[in-house]
Motif scaffolding. Structure first.
Motif, PDB file in Angstrom:
ATOM      1  N   UNK A  52      48.036  43.884  35.607  1.00 57.56           N
ATOM      2  CA  UNK A  52      47.278  43.528  36.087  1.00 57.56           C
ATOM      3  C   UNK A  52      47.690  43.735  37.627  1.00 57.56           C
ATOM      4  N   UNK A  53      48.020  45.226  38.361  1.00 53.33           N
ATOM      5  CA  UNK A  53      48.025  44.823  39.714  1.00 53.33           C
ATOM      6  C   UNK A  53      47.251  45.581  40.365  1.00 53.33           C
ATOM      7  N   UNK A  54      46.042  46.267  40.423  1.00 55.01           N
ATOM      8  CA  UNK A  54      44.741  46.519  41.045  1.00 55.01           C
ATOM      9  C   UNK A  54      44.114  46.168  39.878  1.00 55.01           C
TER      10      UNK A  54
ATOM     11  N   UNK B  66      46.174  39.237  56.313  1.00 54.69           N
ATOM     12  CA  UNK B  66      45.804  40.547  56.012  1.00 54.69           C
ATOM     13  C   UNK B  66      45.850  39.598  54.157  1.00 54.69           C
ATOM     14  N   UNK B  67      44.287  39.818  53.602  1.00 57.44           N
ATOM     15  CA  UNK B  67      43.695  40.016  52.220  1.00 57.44           C
ATOM     16  C   UNK B  67      43.384  40.937  51.457  1.00 57.44           C
ATOM     17  N   UNK B  68      44.220  40.889  50.076  1.00 57.70           N
ATOM     18  CA  UNK B  68      44.045  42.252  49.654  1.00 57.70           C
ATOM     19  C   UNK B  68      42.588  41.864  48.500  1.00 57.70           C
ATOM     20  N   UNK B  69      42.544  40.753  48.529  1.00 65.24           N
ATOM     21  CA  UNK B  69      40.618  40.525  47.797  1.00 65.24           C
ATOM     22  C   UNK B  69      39.905  40.870  48.834  1.00 65.24           C
TER      23      UNK B  69
ATOM     24  N   UNK C 150      36.900  41.066  40.856  1.00 64.22           N
ATOM     25  CA  UNK C 150      38.235  42.137  41.279  1.00 64.22           C
ATOM     26  C   UNK C 150      38.878  40.604  42.470  1.00 64.22           C
ATOM     27  N   UNK C 151      37.971  39.828  42.983  1.00 65.38           N
ATOM     28  CA  UNK C 151      38.378  38.438  43.535  1.00 65.38           C
ATOM     29  C   UNK C 151      39.265  37.235  43.134  1.00 65.38           C
ATOM     30  N   UNK C 152      38.070  36.918  41.397  1.00 62.76           N
ATOM     31  CA  UNK C 152      38.801  36.250  41.358  1.00 62.76           C
ATOM     32  C   UNK C 152      39.957  36.513  40.499  1.00 62.76           C
ATOM     33  N   UNK C 153      39.986  37.899  39.717  1.00 59.87           N
ATOM     34  CA  UNK C 153      41.133  38.253  39.159  1.00 59.87           C
ATOM     35  C   UNK C 153      42.579  37.699  40.166  1.00 59.87           C
TER      36      UNK C 153
END
Length: 453
Positions: A14-16, A306-309, A370-373
Protein backbone atom coordinates in the motif's frame (compact mmCIF):
# COMPACT_ATOMS: atom_id res chain seq x y z
CA UNK A 1 -2.39 -4.44 -6.62
CA UNK A 2 -5.25 -6.77 -5.65
CA UNK A 3 -6.99 -7.06 -2.31
CA UNK A 4 -7.90 -10.68 -1.64
CA UNK A 5 -9.40 -12.62 1.21
CA UNK A 6 -5.95 -13.90 2.12
CA UNK A 7 -4.97 -13.63 5.78
CA UNK A 8 -1.27 -13.97 5.01
CA UNK A 9 1.29 -11.24 5.70
CA UNK A 10 1.67 -10.24 2.03
CA UNK A 11 -1.65 -9.08 0.62
CA UNK A 12 -0.54 -5.91 -1.15
CA UNK A 13 1.99 -3.10 -0.99
CA UNK A 14 0.00 0.00 0.00
CA UNK A 15 1.93 3.02 -1.25
CA UNK A 16 -1.11 5.18 -1.98
CA UNK A 17 -4.80 5.16 -1.13
CA UNK A 18 -7.09 4.72 -2.96
CA UNK A 19 -5.17 2.60 -5.47
CA UNK A 20 -5.44 3.42 -9.17
CA UNK A 21 -7.54 0.31 -9.77
CA UNK A 22 -10.28 2.13 -7.83
CA UNK A 23 -10.12 5.13 -10.19
CA UNK A 24 -12.69 5.53 -12.94
CA UNK A 25 -13.09 7.86 -15.95
CA UNK A 26 -14.44 11.15 -14.61
CA UNK A 27 -16.47 11.72 -17.76
CA UNK A 28 -19.01 9.32 -16.26
CA UNK A 29 -19.29 11.26 -12.98
CA UNK A 30 -22.30 13.57 -12.57
CA UNK A 31 -19.94 16.54 -12.42
CA UNK A 32 -18.10 15.40 -15.56
CA UNK A 33 -14.41 16.00 -16.17
CA UNK A 34 -13.54 18.87 -13.80
CA UNK A 35 -11.39 21.80 -14.85
CA UNK A 36 -8.06 21.82 -13.03
CA UNK A 37 -8.49 25.53 -12.34
CA UNK A 38 -11.69 24.80 -10.42
CA UNK A 39 -10.20 21.81 -8.61
CA UNK A 40 -7.26 23.81 -7.31
CA UNK A 41 -9.01 27.15 -6.71
CA UNK A 42 -9.56 26.70 -2.97
CA UNK A 43 -6.61 24.39 -2.27
CA UNK A 44 -3.55 25.43 -0.22
CA UNK A 45 -0.63 25.78 -2.61
CA UNK A 46 2.24 26.87 -0.39
CA UNK A 47 3.70 23.37 0.22
CA UNK A 48 3.00 21.21 -2.81
CA UNK A 49 4.90 18.15 -3.99
CA UNK A 50 5.82 17.76 -7.66
CA UNK A 51 6.13 14.30 -9.19
CA UNK A 52 7.13 13.76 -12.83
CA UNK A 53 6.67 10.33 -14.35
CA UNK A 54 8.98 8.99 -17.08
CA UNK A 55 7.46 5.73 -18.39
CA UNK A 56 10.52 4.22 -20.09
CA UNK A 57 12.94 1.43 -19.15
CA UNK A 58 15.73 -0.38 -20.99
CA UNK A 59 14.22 -3.69 -19.82
CA UNK A 60 11.17 -4.74 -17.84
CA UNK A 61 11.90 -6.87 -14.80
CA UNK A 62 9.86 -10.03 -14.26
CA UNK A 63 8.15 -8.70 -11.12
CA UNK A 64 7.39 -5.21 -12.47
CA UNK A 65 3.77 -4.08 -12.81
CA UNK A 66 4.63 -0.39 -12.97
CA UNK A 67 3.38 1.81 -15.76
CA UNK A 68 6.39 1.66 -18.07
CA UNK A 69 7.40 0.42 -21.51
CA UNK A 70 10.62 -0.98 -22.94
CA UNK A 71 12.47 1.42 -25.21
CA UNK A 72 11.30 4.57 -26.96
CA UNK A 73 11.40 4.29 -30.77
CA UNK A 74 10.78 7.04 -33.32
CA UNK A 75 11.82 9.93 -31.08
CA UNK A 76 9.15 8.99 -28.53
CA UNK A 77 11.08 10.58 -25.66
CA UNK A 78 11.11 13.89 -27.54
CA UNK A 79 7.37 13.70 -28.12
CA UNK A 80 6.82 12.72 -24.50
CA UNK A 81 8.83 15.70 -23.23
CA UNK A 82 6.89 17.95 -25.62
CA UNK A 83 3.66 16.68 -24.05
CA UNK A 84 5.08 17.16 -20.54
CA UNK A 85 5.89 20.74 -21.49
CA UNK A 86 2.29 21.33 -22.65
CA UNK A 87 0.88 19.67 -19.57
CA UNK A 88 3.11 21.63 -17.18
CA UNK A 89 2.11 24.89 -18.86
CA UNK A 90 -1.59 24.03 -18.50
CA UNK A 91 -1.26 22.87 -14.89
CA UNK A 92 0.71 25.93 -13.79
CA UNK A 93 -1.89 28.14 -15.44
CA UNK A 94 -4.62 26.24 -13.57
CA UNK A 95 -2.86 26.86 -10.24
CA UNK A 96 -3.18 30.60 -10.87
CA UNK A 97 -1.33 33.49 -9.31
CA UNK A 98 -3.93 34.72 -6.85
CA UNK A 99 -1.98 33.17 -3.99
CA UNK A 100 1.54 31.90 -3.50
CA UNK A 101 2.38 28.68 -5.35
CA UNK A 102 5.37 26.87 -3.87
CA UNK A 103 6.77 23.37 -4.24
CA UNK A 104 8.27 21.89 -1.09
CA UNK A 105 9.56 18.70 -2.72
CA UNK A 106 10.11 17.19 -6.15
CA UNK A 107 10.70 13.72 -7.55
CA UNK A 108 11.32 12.12 -10.95
CA UNK A 109 10.14 8.53 -11.09
CA UNK A 110 9.04 5.91 -13.56
CA UNK A 111 9.91 3.76 -15.24
CA UNK A 112 13.48 4.93 -15.17
CA UNK A 113 13.99 8.71 -15.46
CA UNK A 114 17.64 8.18 -16.35
CA UNK A 115 16.52 6.30 -19.46
CA UNK A 116 16.52 9.87 -20.81
CA UNK A 117 19.80 11.19 -22.17
CA UNK A 118 21.76 13.86 -20.32
CA UNK A 119 20.36 16.51 -22.65
CA UNK A 120 16.82 15.25 -22.13
CA UNK A 121 17.32 15.33 -18.36
CA UNK A 122 18.32 18.97 -18.69
CA UNK A 123 15.07 19.63 -20.51
CA UNK A 124 13.12 17.70 -17.87
CA UNK A 125 14.60 19.91 -15.14
CA UNK A 126 13.79 23.00 -17.21
CA UNK A 127 10.15 21.92 -17.44
CA UNK A 128 9.99 21.49 -13.67
CA UNK A 129 11.65 24.84 -13.04
CA UNK A 130 10.59 27.14 -15.86
CA UNK A 131 7.09 25.82 -16.46
CA UNK A 132 6.06 24.72 -12.96
CA UNK A 133 8.19 27.10 -10.92
CA UNK A 134 9.82 24.44 -8.76
CA UNK A 135 13.19 25.57 -7.40
CA UNK A 136 15.03 22.26 -7.71
CA UNK A 137 18.19 23.57 -6.04
CA UNK A 138 16.43 24.64 -2.85
CA UNK A 139 14.02 21.74 -2.23
CA UNK A 140 14.59 18.00 -1.89
CA UNK A 141 14.76 16.38 -5.34
CA UNK A 142 14.66 12.58 -5.58
CA UNK A 143 15.41 10.69 -8.80
CA UNK A 144 15.20 6.97 -9.60
CA UNK A 145 17.85 5.23 -11.67
CA UNK A 146 19.07 1.79 -12.73
CA UNK A 147 22.55 0.26 -12.99
CA UNK A 148 22.59 0.47 -16.80
CA UNK A 149 21.44 4.10 -17.00
CA UNK A 150 23.40 5.58 -14.08
CA UNK A 151 26.05 7.02 -16.40
CA UNK A 152 28.46 9.77 -15.42
CA UNK A 153 26.97 12.36 -17.79
CA UNK A 154 23.41 11.77 -16.61
CA UNK A 155 24.40 11.81 -12.95
CA UNK A 156 26.40 14.98 -13.56
CA UNK A 157 23.29 16.73 -14.87
CA UNK A 158 21.22 15.57 -11.91
CA UNK A 159 23.85 16.67 -9.40
CA UNK A 160 24.22 20.07 -11.07
CA UNK A 161 20.46 20.61 -11.06
CA UNK A 162 20.10 19.99 -7.34
CA UNK A 163 19.32 16.30 -6.89
CA UNK A 164 19.55 15.42 -3.20
CA UNK A 165 18.55 11.75 -3.37
CA UNK A 166 19.23 9.06 -5.95
CA UNK A 167 17.50 5.69 -5.66
CA UNK A 168 18.88 2.70 -7.55
CA UNK A 169 17.01 -0.54 -8.02
CA UNK A 170 19.58 -3.28 -7.43
CA UNK A 171 17.21 -5.94 -6.02
CA UNK A 172 20.00 -8.51 -5.62
CA UNK A 173 23.79 -8.53 -5.79
CA UNK A 174 23.64 -12.26 -6.55
CA UNK A 175 23.61 -12.75 -10.33
CA UNK A 176 21.61 -15.99 -10.17
CA UNK A 177 18.90 -14.27 -8.14
CA UNK A 178 18.77 -11.36 -10.56
CA UNK A 179 18.20 -13.83 -13.38
CA UNK A 180 15.48 -15.59 -11.36
CA UNK A 181 13.71 -12.24 -11.01
CA UNK A 182 14.06 -11.74 -14.79
CA UNK A 183 16.41 -8.83 -14.22
CA UNK A 184 19.42 -9.19 -16.54
CA UNK A 185 22.34 -7.58 -14.74
CA UNK A 186 25.74 -8.45 -13.36
CA UNK A 187 27.08 -7.50 -9.95
CA UNK A 188 30.14 -5.91 -11.53
CA UNK A 189 27.89 -3.49 -13.44
CA UNK A 190 25.92 -2.70 -10.29
CA UNK A 191 29.09 -1.96 -8.34
CA UNK A 192 30.38 0.28 -11.14
CA UNK A 193 27.09 2.23 -11.16
CA UNK A 194 27.23 2.69 -7.39
CA UNK A 195 30.76 4.04 -7.75
CA UNK A 196 29.59 6.60 -10.30
CA UNK A 197 26.74 7.67 -8.02
CA UNK A 198 29.11 8.24 -5.12
CA UNK A 199 31.51 10.12 -7.41
CA UNK A 200 28.66 12.44 -8.45
CA UNK A 201 28.36 13.66 -4.86
CA UNK A 202 24.58 13.37 -4.54
CA UNK A 203 23.96 13.52 -0.76
CA UNK A 204 21.58 10.59 -0.29
CA UNK A 205 21.99 7.18 -1.90
CA UNK A 206 19.15 4.70 -1.59
CA UNK A 207 19.53 1.06 -2.62
CA UNK A 208 16.46 -1.11 -3.25
CA UNK A 209 16.71 -4.83 -2.47
CA UNK A 210 14.11 -7.59 -2.86
CA UNK A 211 13.56 -10.67 -0.71
CA UNK A 212 11.53 -13.73 -1.59
CA UNK A 213 13.22 -14.48 -4.93
CA UNK A 214 13.14 -18.10 -6.04
CA UNK A 215 16.18 -19.88 -4.62
CA UNK A 216 17.09 -17.07 -2.22
CA UNK A 217 18.38 -18.18 1.19
CA UNK A 218 19.26 -16.33 4.36
CA UNK A 219 22.92 -16.68 3.37
CA UNK A 220 22.44 -15.23 -0.12
CA UNK A 221 20.18 -12.51 1.32
CA UNK A 222 22.98 -11.60 3.73
CA UNK A 223 25.35 -11.42 0.75
CA UNK A 224 23.19 -8.75 -0.87
CA UNK A 225 22.71 -6.84 2.40
CA UNK A 226 26.44 -6.77 3.09
CA UNK A 227 27.24 -5.76 -0.48
CA UNK A 228 24.84 -2.85 -0.13
CA UNK A 229 26.17 -1.88 3.31
CA UNK A 230 29.68 -1.69 1.90
CA UNK A 231 28.56 1.51 0.10
CA UNK A 232 27.20 3.00 3.36
CA UNK A 233 23.95 4.09 1.72
CA UNK A 234 22.01 6.71 3.59
CA UNK A 235 18.85 4.69 2.93
CA UNK A 236 17.96 1.10 2.15
CA UNK A 237 14.57 -0.20 1.05
CA UNK A 238 13.78 -3.88 1.54
CA UNK A 239 10.87 -5.02 -0.65
CA UNK A 240 9.06 -8.36 -0.54
CA UNK A 241 8.71 -9.90 -3.96
CA UNK A 242 5.18 -9.86 -5.36
CA UNK A 243 4.05 -11.72 -8.46
CA UNK A 244 1.26 -9.89 -10.28
CA UNK A 245 -0.99 -10.54 -13.25
CA UNK A 246 0.47 -9.76 -16.69
CA UNK A 247 4.04 -9.46 -15.37
CA UNK A 248 6.85 -11.68 -16.62
CA UNK A 249 6.86 -13.83 -13.48
CA UNK A 250 3.07 -13.92 -13.46
CA UNK A 251 3.03 -15.36 -16.98
CA UNK A 252 5.55 -17.97 -15.89
CA UNK A 253 3.23 -19.07 -13.08
CA UNK A 254 5.82 -18.32 -10.43
CA UNK A 255 5.22 -19.18 -6.76
CA UNK A 256 2.68 -16.99 -5.05
CA UNK A 257 1.07 -15.95 -8.33
CA UNK A 258 -1.84 -13.60 -8.10
CA UNK A 259 -4.64 -16.03 -7.23
CA UNK A 260 -2.64 -18.68 -5.40
CA UNK A 261 -1.69 -18.30 -1.75
CA UNK A 262 1.59 -20.03 -0.91
CA UNK A 263 2.17 -20.37 2.87
CA UNK A 264 5.72 -21.61 2.34
CA UNK A 265 6.56 -18.53 0.31
CA UNK A 266 4.94 -16.31 2.93
CA UNK A 267 7.08 -17.96 5.58
CA UNK A 268 10.22 -17.50 3.47
CA UNK A 269 9.54 -13.81 2.90
CA UNK A 270 8.70 -13.15 6.55
CA UNK A 271 11.85 -14.96 7.69
CA UNK A 272 14.02 -13.01 5.26
CA UNK A 273 12.35 -9.72 6.22
CA UNK A 274 13.14 -10.28 9.89
CA UNK A 275 16.71 -11.29 9.09
CA UNK A 276 17.19 -8.21 6.94
CA UNK A 277 15.60 -5.89 9.49
CA UNK A 278 17.71 -7.21 12.35
CA UNK A 279 20.88 -7.06 10.25
CA UNK A 280 20.33 -3.41 9.34
CA UNK A 281 19.39 -2.42 12.90
CA UNK A 282 22.62 -4.07 14.10
CA UNK A 283 24.60 -2.04 11.54
CA UNK A 284 23.42 1.39 12.63
CA UNK A 285 20.21 1.84 10.67
CA UNK A 286 16.86 2.94 12.05
CA UNK A 287 13.56 1.60 10.76
CA UNK A 288 11.27 4.22 9.21
CA UNK A 289 8.63 1.85 7.85
CA UNK A 290 8.33 -1.82 6.97
CA UNK A 291 10.41 -1.14 3.85
CA UNK A 292 12.54 1.88 4.63
CA UNK A 293 15.70 1.99 6.75
CA UNK A 294 17.83 5.11 7.27
CA UNK A 295 21.42 5.18 8.48
CA UNK A 296 21.50 6.84 11.88
CA UNK A 297 22.82 10.40 11.61
CA UNK A 298 22.76 10.39 7.80
CA UNK A 299 21.66 13.37 5.74
CA UNK A 300 17.88 13.43 5.36
CA UNK A 301 16.60 14.28 1.90
CA UNK A 302 12.92 14.49 2.79
CA UNK A 303 11.01 17.77 2.94
CA UNK A 304 10.63 19.53 6.27
CA UNK A 305 7.24 21.09 5.56
CA UNK A 306 5.38 18.60 3.38
CA UNK A 307 3.07 15.87 4.70
CA UNK A 308 1.61 13.35 2.29
CA UNK A 309 -1.47 12.96 4.49
CA UNK A 310 -2.53 16.60 4.17
CA UNK A 311 -0.65 18.49 1.44
CA UNK A 312 -1.40 18.46 -2.28
CA UNK A 313 0.61 16.84 -5.03
CA UNK A 314 0.96 17.74 -8.69
CA UNK A 315 1.72 14.81 -10.96
CA UNK A 316 3.00 15.32 -14.50
CA UNK A 317 3.17 12.51 -17.04
CA UNK A 318 0.78 9.76 -18.06
CA UNK A 319 1.45 7.57 -15.02
CA UNK A 320 1.49 10.27 -12.35
CA UNK A 321 -1.20 10.96 -9.77
CA UNK A 322 -2.30 14.34 -8.49
CA UNK A 323 -3.96 14.90 -5.12
CA UNK A 324 -6.31 17.63 -4.01
CA UNK A 325 -8.21 17.48 -0.74
CA UNK A 326 -11.28 16.07 -2.50
CA UNK A 327 -10.07 14.32 -5.67
CA UNK A 328 -7.22 12.03 -6.62
CA UNK A 329 -6.74 11.95 -10.38
CA UNK A 330 -4.43 10.65 -13.08
CA UNK A 331 -4.64 9.11 -16.54
CA UNK A 332 -5.64 5.57 -17.44
CA UNK A 333 -3.72 2.70 -15.85
CA UNK A 334 -2.46 -0.56 -17.36
CA UNK A 335 0.14 -3.29 -16.85
CA UNK A 336 0.18 -5.10 -20.21
CA UNK A 337 2.71 -3.62 -22.61
CA UNK A 338 0.37 -3.07 -25.56
CA UNK A 339 -2.09 -1.17 -23.38
CA UNK A 340 0.68 0.94 -21.88
CA UNK A 341 2.00 1.85 -25.31
CA UNK A 342 -1.46 3.00 -26.35
CA UNK A 343 -1.85 5.20 -23.27
CA UNK A 344 1.59 6.76 -23.79
CA UNK A 345 0.83 7.43 -27.46
CA UNK A 346 -2.45 9.05 -26.46
CA UNK A 347 -0.67 11.21 -23.91
CA UNK A 348 1.92 12.44 -26.40
CA UNK A 349 -0.86 13.42 -28.82
CA UNK A 350 -2.86 15.35 -26.19
CA UNK A 351 -3.08 19.10 -26.66
CA UNK A 352 -5.60 20.03 -23.94
CA UNK A 353 -4.49 19.20 -20.39
CA UNK A 354 -6.93 21.53 -18.66
CA UNK A 355 -9.19 18.83 -17.17
CA UNK A 356 -8.83 15.80 -14.90
CA UNK A 357 -9.47 12.58 -16.81
CA UNK A 358 -9.50 9.57 -14.44
CA UNK A 359 -9.76 9.57 -10.68
CA UNK A 360 -11.71 9.07 -7.50
CA UNK A 361 -13.34 11.55 -5.16
CA UNK A 362 -12.20 11.29 -1.55
CA UNK A 363 -14.99 12.00 0.95
CA UNK A 364 -14.72 12.48 4.70
CA UNK A 365 -14.55 8.79 5.53
CA UNK A 366 -11.99 8.10 2.79
CA UNK A 367 -9.88 11.05 3.95
CA UNK A 368 -9.87 9.61 7.47
CA UNK A 369 -8.87 6.19 6.19
CA UNK A 370 -6.08 7.63 4.08
CA UNK A 371 -4.72 9.73 6.94
CA UNK A 372 -4.78 6.79 9.35
CA UNK A 373 -3.28 4.36 6.85
CA UNK A 374 -0.43 6.57 5.70
CA UNK A 375 0.41 7.60 9.27
CA UNK A 376 0.12 4.20 10.90
CA UNK A 377 2.39 2.49 8.36
CA UNK A 378 5.26 4.74 9.48
CA UNK A 379 7.33 3.43 12.38
CA UNK A 380 6.95 6.69 14.33
CA UNK A 381 3.18 6.23 14.42
CA UNK A 382 0.34 8.76 14.53
CA UNK A 383 -0.33 11.25 17.34
CA UNK A 384 -4.01 11.28 18.27
CA UNK A 385 -3.99 15.08 18.57
CA UNK A 386 -3.13 15.64 14.92
CA UNK A 387 -5.94 13.35 13.81
CA UNK A 388 -8.44 15.02 16.16
CA UNK A 389 -7.34 18.48 15.04
CA UNK A 390 -7.95 17.61 11.40
CA UNK A 391 -11.16 15.60 11.69
CA UNK A 392 -12.63 16.45 15.08
CA UNK A 393 -12.96 12.79 15.97
CA UNK A 394 -10.94 9.99 17.55
CA UNK A 395 -9.37 7.22 15.41
CA UNK A 396 -10.63 4.48 17.75
CA UNK A 397 -14.09 5.96 17.53
CA UNK A 398 -13.94 6.08 13.74
CA UNK A 399 -12.39 2.65 13.19
CA UNK A 400 -13.12 0.51 16.27
CA UNK A 401 -13.35 -2.77 14.35
CA UNK A 402 -10.09 -2.41 12.43
CA UNK A 403 -8.01 -1.02 15.29
CA UNK A 404 -9.54 -3.48 17.74
CA UNK A 405 -8.52 -6.36 15.48
CA UNK A 406 -4.98 -4.96 15.14
CA UNK A 407 -4.78 -4.71 18.92
CA UNK A 408 -5.91 -8.33 19.40
CA UNK A 409 -3.25 -9.56 16.97
CA UNK A 410 -0.52 -7.69 18.79
CA UNK A 411 0.05 -5.32 15.88
CA UNK A 412 -0.28 -2.15 17.99
CA UNK A 413 2.44 -1.02 20.38
CA UNK A 414 0.96 -1.07 23.87
CA UNK A 415 3.91 0.93 25.24
CA UNK A 416 3.37 3.90 22.91
CA UNK A 417 1.30 5.82 25.46
CA UNK A 418 -2.24 7.19 25.30
CA UNK A 419 -1.46 9.97 22.84
CA UNK A 420 0.23 7.89 20.15
CA UNK A 421 -1.04 5.15 17.85
CA UNK A 422 1.98 3.11 16.77
CA UNK A 423 2.62 -0.32 15.30
CA UNK A 424 4.57 -2.92 17.22
CA UNK A 425 7.51 -4.62 15.48
CA UNK A 426 5.12 -7.45 14.57
CA UNK A 427 2.63 -4.91 13.24
CA UNK A 428 5.28 -3.35 11.03
CA UNK A 429 6.20 -6.81 9.76
CA UNK A 430 2.55 -7.29 8.75
CA UNK A 431 2.10 -3.86 7.14
CA UNK A 432 1.08 -5.43 3.83
CA UNK A 433 -1.77 -7.24 5.56
CA UNK A 434 -2.72 -4.41 7.87
CA UNK A 435 -2.93 -1.69 5.22
CA UNK A 436 -5.57 -3.40 3.03
CA UNK A 437 -7.80 -3.96 6.06
CA UNK A 438 -8.27 -0.17 6.24
CA UNK A 439 -9.66 0.03 2.70
CA UNK A 440 -13.30 1.08 2.59
CA UNK A 441 -15.96 -1.32 1.25
CA UNK A 442 -16.50 1.01 -1.72
CA UNK A 443 -12.82 1.02 -2.64
CA UNK A 444 -12.61 -2.74 -2.23
CA UNK A 445 -15.57 -3.16 -4.56
CA UNK A 446 -14.08 -0.82 -7.17
CA UNK A 447 -10.74 -2.63 -7.07
CA UNK A 448 -12.41 -6.02 -7.33
CA UNK A 449 -14.42 -4.82 -10.37
CA UNK A 450 -11.35 -3.48 -12.15
CA UNK A 451 -10.37 -5.46 -15.21
CA UNK A 452 -6.60 -5.84 -15.32
CA UNK A 453 -5.24 -4.78 -18.69
Amino acid sequence: MTVTASTGPYRSYVYAYPHKTAYRPLAGHPAGRPLLRELWAAEPKDALSLYVHIPFCEVRCGFCNLFTRIGAPDELTTRYLDALDRQATAVRDALGDEERVRFAAAAFGGGTPTFLTAGELERLCDIAEKRMGADLRSVPLAVETSPATATADRLGVLADRGTTRISIGVQSFVDAEARAAVRPQHRSDVEAALGRIRDAGIPVLNIDLIYGIDGQTEESWRTSLDAALAWRPEELYLYPLYVRALTGLGRQGAAGAVDGADPAWDEQRLRLYRAGRDHLLAHGYEQVSMRMFRRTGAHRAGPDDYACQTDGMIGLGCGARSYTSSLHYSFDYAVEMREIRGIIDGFTATEDFSRAEVGRYVDGDEARRRHLLQSLLQAEGMPHDGYRERFGTDPFGDFPGELGAFEERGWLDGTAGPGLLRLSPEGLAHSDALGPELFSPAVRAAMAAYEVK
